[in-house]
Enzyme design. Structure first.
Site, PDB file in Angstrom:
ATOM      1  N   SER A   4       0.944  -1.072   0.047  1.00 29.38           N
ATOM      2  CA  SER A   4      -0.027   0.185   0.094  1.00 29.38           C
ATOM      3  C   SER A   4       0.907   1.262   0.021  1.00 29.38           C
ATOM      4  CB  SER A   4      -0.892  -0.048   1.385  1.00 29.38           C
ATOM      5  OG  SER A   4      -0.270   0.617   2.455  1.00 29.38           O
ATOM      6  N   ASP A   5       0.353   2.400  -0.326  1.00 22.56           N
ATOM      7  CA  ASP A   5       1.036   3.519  -0.079  1.00 22.56           C
ATOM      8  C   ASP A   5       0.776   3.666   1.311  1.00 22.56           C
ATOM      9  OD1 ASP A   5       2.360   6.142  -0.373  1.00 22.56           O
ATOM     10  OD2 ASP A   5       1.102   6.602  -2.078  1.00 22.56           O
ATOM     11  N   CYS A   6       1.627   4.762   2.097  1.00 24.23           N
ATOM     12  CA  CYS A   6       1.835   4.862   3.464  1.00 24.23           C
ATOM     13  C   CYS A   6       0.492   5.355   3.984  1.00 24.23           C
ATOM     14  CB  CYS A   6       2.880   5.888   3.680  1.00 24.23           C
ATOM     15  SG  CYS A   6       4.328   5.155   3.225  1.00 24.23           S
ATOM     16  N   ALA A  13      -2.324   3.907   3.443  1.00 28.11           N
ATOM     17  CA  ALA A  13      -3.625   3.891   2.436  1.00 28.11           C
ATOM     18  C   ALA A  13      -4.543   2.927   2.951  1.00 28.11           C
ATOM     19  CB  ALA A  13      -3.001   3.529   1.173  1.00 28.11           C
TER      20      ALA A  13
END
Length: 815
Positions: free
Chosen positions: A336-338, A340
């Site tokens: 995931s993006d941070c 997310a």
């Protein structure tokens, strides 16, 4: 557990250890006590201080070695099947995962994965950055040992302007080598780098457009393949890094998918729902990721913050599992993006509880969470029987497979492939020369009235250098940059050519809320030539900050016009910026003789600009994005449609569909030379697709026959391939590098067809008067198709044209 594993279990951080010792000493020094205890406390403090110094020195010595598992010095190594390098990685990973407790499994599902001491597994940091050079923007890299810097290449948008995929590959190679060197030096706790950013530069206001290769899907896909192959240690043509093979470093293509809005007029990336048509997904947003996975063989992809048509990207089973792993055969990890995952519940309201958010992302096919949400809530999701433990095992299999491919479970990695890469491989002269080459080949000449450039080193006796970007080395780097090998500003570089230079910043900063017109004008009046260095910087465009205007900030335009009118001769305007700016005032102002766009050109950018201005380099870069007028800001950034809609006045986006006014068009770029083109050979000018009795012919709403590419046999697609050879001549007086761009356009602009579409590009170096030929191999199934409204790639009958410069060649498709 080995000493190395114990050290890593602490948390792998020299800084943390030192802070712990300092805190303990501070407690001893400040604790209240009786007078009779003072002597005893002094002795304790002295002993504690000595112990701290000893331990930290030992730690520093130990930290010069990279963390790894399966230490041959450990007695337990021989008993672990996951340490047996003769076994397939899939079997080794299965053994490792089977040994983990539920708590240990959960602990590994986040970017800061802790050590598992009983198995001799050190901590691992998944988050490192290397967008255009190894960077400490992520927690996995530290420049605190023998390696204090890394080569800082131009920001990606400028590198893309070279239209040179071999250059992109060589940059990837250099970054991969320096990444492994930092790890081998014990200054990294991970080898997974979250780059490249291959989202389409859809809107000129996007703060992160600077990180991308621009607005064209073909170029973006080729950049992804070249960069990934270089970083991971593959050949330029691929084939050396397949599933299960060793990786030099791991590349991760992001942000999957349709992510190109950060923070604009109350809309942010965390809650934004990108409404995207199947047609636009098929021919714009998805192709770069498909190329990254299928051709580049990337070992990682990152799912984006935003939702796409109501579904969070990291919870989208169709994207992550069905498309990436199923259709594109992805073998790697998905992060995931941070944070997310947390926003799926907290910002988007998609999940009703933390546990449901965990279930959504893991069942969709995500493997690891940048953040701590999975570490906090996965166990309860399993205990509540909302999530089978098998989903954790699936994710862990992907994660540990990548770590094994990096050689981190084969004993000391310095004794295995890539183990001989050391600190002497970082900031090498070859890498610094490559950074200069990339900057030189990316710089775009936008205007050169009366051949003002190049300036004469002999006849230019005095030079004024004016502007807020003239003496800033930091601005040259762009975002996600680490400490560069060297730092030379444009002013410093120009001073090596002209001794009599007068400098003034002109503005208080790039925002230019305060301008010193009078002082700048006086300087301009007293010199032979003037160079203005203007544009943007990271205060104007960056992650989490989109622009609301396309003009130069503050009073920059006022300064430029005033100086240009006062100067003895037409001035040179240099623009440092990632996104395009509306400089139509300068384009048509005769007192502004030349305009150069230099993006954010990296550590060698100052030198590259000076060499270009004084003619040691002939510019050959071409714009990788359309430059729109200020009026474009009327178009909502939230409108994801690529295609124009004349009925509503919507102009469309990018050179493929935009029907409005342009300041400079995609692929535009001048040179100190002139180039001409001619089609010298095209092996097919008529293509007959009705050669298969099993392929279904269909008519569209305009009564044009078309065929679905997916229904065409591989044999037919292969049979229809043809080559187009273009002759290129340098008609100027200077040698130069020139990018040749081959487009295709249809004779009929209907059914959402692109107005034109790039199908090939190549770089050629020509001396003055020299001629060369470039052959493009074209596959109609790939290059002559388009997406219909259902997102299906089709080929339509009719007349098409191959286009290079002003030359066209007709191709007829018969069905």
């Amino acid at each position: 557990m080995s000493v190395r594993a114990a050290k890593t279990h602490y948390d792998g951080s020299f800084t943390s250890l030192l802070q712990s010792c300092s805190a303990h000493l501070l407690l001893l020094l400040t604790r209240p006590e009786l007078p009779t205890m003072r002597v005893q406390r002094s002795r304790i403090v002295l002993v504690s201080f000595s112990l701290c110094i000893t331990v930290t020195l030992l730690f520093q010595v130990e930290s010069t070695q990279p963390p790894f598992s399966c230490d041959p010095a450990s007695p337990s190594t021989n008993s672990y099947r996951f340490c047996k390098t003769t076994l397939p990685i899939s079997e080794r990973v299965r053994d490792l995962v089977s040994r983990l407790t539920l708590d240990e499994k959960v602990s590994q599902l986040v970017n800061s994965a802790p050590a598992i001491p009983r198995l001799g597994i050190p901590a691992y940091q998944w988050w490192s950055e290397a967008l255009h050079g190894v960077s400490n923007a992520g927690p996995g890299i530290r420049f605190n040992g023998s390696i204090r810097s890394a080569t800082s290449f131009p920001q990606v948008i400028l590198t893309a302007a070279s239209f040179d995929d071999r250059l992109w590959y060589r940059i990837g190679q250099a970054i991969g080598v320096e990444a492994r060197a930092v790890y081998n030096a014990g200054q990294a706790t991970g080898m997974t780098f979250w780059a490249p950013n291959i989202n389409i530069f859809r809107d000129p206001r996007w703060g992160r457009g600077q990180e991308t290769p621009g607005e064209d899907p073909l170029v973006t896909g080729k950049y992804a393949v070249s960069y990934v192959r270089g970083v991971q240690g593959d050949y330029f043509q691929g084939g050396n890094v397949e599933a299960g093979r060793h990786l030099q470093a791991s590349a991760c293509c992001k942000h999957f998918t349709a992510y190109d809005l950060d923070n604009w007029k109350g809309y942010d990336r965390y809650s934004f729902d990108a409404r995207v048509t199947l047609q636009d997904l098929a021919d714009t947003y998805q192709p770069p990721f498909q190329r990254c996975i299928q051709d580049g063989r990337a070992s990682g992809i990152m799912c984006a913050y935003n939702r796409v048509n109501g579904v969070p990207s990291c919870a989208n089973y169709n994207f992550l599992t069905k498309t990436a792993r199923g259709q594109w055969d992805f073998h790697g990890y998905i992060t995931s993006d941070c944070d997310a995952v947390s926003i799926i519940r907290e910002a988007q309201g998609y999940a009703k509880s933390p546990e449901e958010a965990i279930v959504d992302v893991l069942k969709a096919g995500m493997d690891i969470n940048c953040g701590s949400y999975l570490q906090k809530h996965t166990k309860s999701a399993v205990q509540q029987k909302k999530l089978p433990e098998a989903e954790l095992d699936r994710a862990l299999h992907n994660l540990f497979s990548v770590r094994m491919r990096l050689g981190l479970f084969n004993g000391d990695p310095t004794k295995h492939p890539f183990g001989n890469i050391g600190s002497n491989h970082v900031c090498t002269q070859a890498h610094q020369d490559l950074a200069l080459e990339a900057a030189l080949n990316g710089i775009v000449l936008l205007k050169n009235s009366a051949r003002l450039l190049p300036l004469s080193k002999i006849n230019t006796k005095s030079l004024a250098v004016i502007g807020p970007n003239a003496n800033s080395a930091y601005t040259l780097l762009g975002n996600y940059a680490g400490p560069p090998c060297k730092s030379i500003t444009p002013l410093q570089a120009l001073q090596s050519y002209i001794q009599n230079i007068r400098y003034h910043s002109g503005c208080n900063n790039v925002a230019c809320s305060s301008v010193s017109v009078k002082e700048a004008v006086e300087i301009a009046k007293g010199v032979d030539q003037v160079v203005l260095l203007m544009g943007l910087d990271q205060s104007q465009e960056k992650e989490s900050q989109d622009r609301v205007d396309l003009v130069l900030p503050g009073k920059q335009q006022e300064l430029i016009i005033s100086v240009a009118r006062a100067a003895k001769k037409p001035v040179v305007l240099v623009l440092l910026c990632g996104g395009p700016v509306d400089v139509s005032f300068a384009k048509y102002d005769r007192s502004i003789g030349s305009i150069l766009w230099a993006g954010y050109p990296g550590e060698a950018g100052g030198i590259a600009l000076a060499q270009t201005i004084f003619g040691e380099h002939n510019p050959g870069g071409r714009l990788p994005m359309t430059w729109y007028p200020q009026d474009f800001i009327k178009v909502p950034m939230t409108d994801m449609r690529m295609r124009s809609d004349p009925s509503s006045g919507y102009p469309g986006r990018t050179y493929r569909f935009y029907r409005g006014e342009k300041i400079f068009e995609y692929g535009y770029g001048l040179s100190y030379s002139t180039y001409s083109y001619k089609f010298t050979s095209v092996t097919q000018n008529k293509l007959y697709l009705n050669q298969s009795s099993t392929t279904q012919l269909v008519k569209n709403s305009n009564s044009l026959h078309f065929m679905s590419v997916s229904e065409m046999s591989a044999e037919l697609c292969e049979k229809m391939k043809f080559s187009a050879t273009v002759g290129v001549k340098n008609g100027g007086e200077l040698a130069g590098n020139h990018s040749v761009l081959l487009f295709v356009r249809s004779n009929v602009e209907t059914n959402g067809r692109p107005m034109k579409q790039l199908v090939g590009f190549d770089k050629v170096s020509l001396n003055a008067g020299q001629r060369a030929e470039i052959e493009f191999l074209l596959n109609p199934c790939e290059h002559l198709g388009r997406a219909n409204k259902d997102g299906v790639m089709v080929i339509e009958e009719g007349l098409n044209f191959l286009v290079v410069g002003n030359e066209e060649y007709p191709i007829t498709i018969t069905i």
